[in-house]
Design an enzyme around this catalytic site. Structure first.
Site, PDB file in Angstrom:
ATOM      1  N   GLN A  32      13.977 -53.038  -3.825  1.00 43.42           N
ATOM      2  CA  GLN A  32      13.204 -51.791  -3.783  1.00 43.42           C
ATOM      3  C   GLN A  32      11.705 -52.048  -3.581  1.00 43.42           C
ATOM      4  OE1 GLN A  32      14.069 -48.630  -3.570  1.00 43.42           O
ATOM      5  NE2 GLN A  32      16.226 -49.197  -3.505  1.00 43.42           N
ATOM      6  N   SER A  33      11.361 -53.164  -2.942  1.00 43.17           N
ATOM      7  CA  SER A  33       9.959 -53.525  -2.741  1.00 43.17           C
ATOM      8  C   SER A  33       9.224 -52.517  -1.871  1.00 43.17           C
ATOM      9  CB  SER A  33       9.872 -54.910  -2.094  1.00 43.17           C
ATOM     10  OG  SER A  33       8.588 -55.154  -1.582  1.00 43.17           O
ATOM     11  N   ASN A  34       8.118 -51.987  -2.395  1.00 44.08           N
ATOM     12  CA  ASN A  34       7.260 -51.108  -1.595  1.00 44.08           C
ATOM     13  C   ASN A  34       6.612 -51.874  -0.447  1.00 44.08           C
ATOM     14  OD1 ASN A  34       7.461 -48.725  -3.362  1.00 44.08           O
ATOM     15  ND2 ASN A  34       6.316 -49.969  -4.823  1.00 44.08           N
TER      16      ASN A  34
END
Length: 340
Positions: free
Chosen positions: A79-81
């Site tokens: 879920q890395s921005n």
């Protein structure tokens, strides 16, 4: 536009800036303990490109184009921005993108940021957290060779875009903050933020020192401890000064608070989810459980405990992360229903 105080490396126009500095009147009444709470709305740097990562990518992507890289390779949690922003920037610029993702909870969580990665056409590989941590250098070496042999040379970007190139994003942002302070007649303030890979923290700490702004930078760790972040900021700044002759030779004194890390990176506890729900209803501003929610929780705790005695104004940098909310839907729905 005001004259810049320093010569910057090549930069692309990707972010919608300047972002607003918003006064949080109702949050100030509830949590401010007599202080005025402000929010630097870097969650509004774009639409799908929202958040702090795009400020760094303006310099990273410009470097890639200038030096003939056809592929952007980076890494982070599923879920890395930063991975999502990199994938979208690559699509916008006609570059390939490959992501080395860490499965923090042994699931792909095919929603939020990871969904956007795939919509943008990024290729990816997902590794268990322990293997990702120990093998990342080896994985990067393999990928760099593979892309070079395929005629698609890759720029290998570290976690969060946090290095001596990405640091320029938030050095530039401090010049923007200089104008914000003047516009709102803020004489002195604490500048607070979430820190996860230390790049934004390094840029802001350096920029405030370089431009002699009346700001005390206080970062709230979302993983690891204060000592790790303080050492990382110092190390990244040393690398930046060595790489860029236009940077002044100054020592930084980073300040990191680590009491709101909670269960670990990518995980939050009930008070964080409840705070996100409450702030959303107070101000119409949405935080995320991985970065900004934890940091704001730490700030509220410190305000209650009287940590900020020497300033009347507190600026919280909203670094984005809204797409990561959807991987935490059950916890957030529970927090919201508990307020009904």
């Amino acid at each position: 536009m005001a004259l810049s105080l320093i010569k910057y490396p090549p930069r692309l126009d990707l972010a919608r800036i300047p972002t607003p500095l918003q006064f949080l009147s109702r949050a100030s009444d509830k949590w401010g303990a007599g202080k005025r709470l402000w929010m630097k709305r870097d969650d509004l740097t774009g639409a799908a490109l929202t958040g702090n990562k795009i400020r760094k990518l303006e310099f990273i992507a410009a470097h890639a184009l200038e030096h003939g890289f056809n592929t952007l390779v980076t890494c982070g949690g599923v879920q890395s921005n930063h991975c999502r922003a990199t994938a979208l920037v690559a699509a916008q610029l006609g570059l390939d993108c490959h992501l080395v993702l860490r499965a923090d909870d042994e699931s792909e969580q095919n929603t939020g940021n990871f969904l956007l990665d795939q919509l943008a056409g990024a290729t990816f590989e997902i590794w268990p957290a322990k293997e990702w941590a120990t093998q990342l250098k080896v994985i990067y070496g393999r990928l760099e060779l593979e892309f070079a042999e395929a005629g698609r040379p890759a720029l290998m970007i570290p976690t969060g875009g946090s290095d001596s190139l990405g640091v320029w994003g938030y050095i530039a942002a401090t010049e923007e903050l200089r104008g914000d302070l003047a516009q709102h007649d803020i004489e002195r303030a604490a500048l607070t933020l979430a820190t996860g890979s230390a790049g934004t923290q390094t840029g802001l700490t350096a920029g405030v020192a370089m431009f002699d702004l009346p700001l005390d930078v206080v970062a709230y760790a979302v993983c690891d401890d204060a000592d790790w972040f303080n050492r990382r900021v110092a190390s990244d700044w040393q690398a930046s000064m060595a790489r860029w002759p236009q940077l002044p030779k100054i020592d930084l004194a980073p300040q990191t608070r680590d009491h709101s890390v909670g269960p670990g990176y990518g995980r939050a506890d009930a008070p964080v989810y409840e705070l996100i729900a409450e702030l959303t209803r107070l101000e119409g501003v949405v935080l995320d459980p991985v970065y900004t929610g934890k940091a704001f929780r730490g700030l509220v705790t410190d305000l209650h405990d009287g940590f900020y005695q020497d300033v009347d104004d507190i600026i919280f940098v909203h670094t984005g992360g809204v797409f990561g909310l959807f991987a935490h839907e059950p916890q957030l729905m529970s927090a919201a229903s508990g307020m009904s």
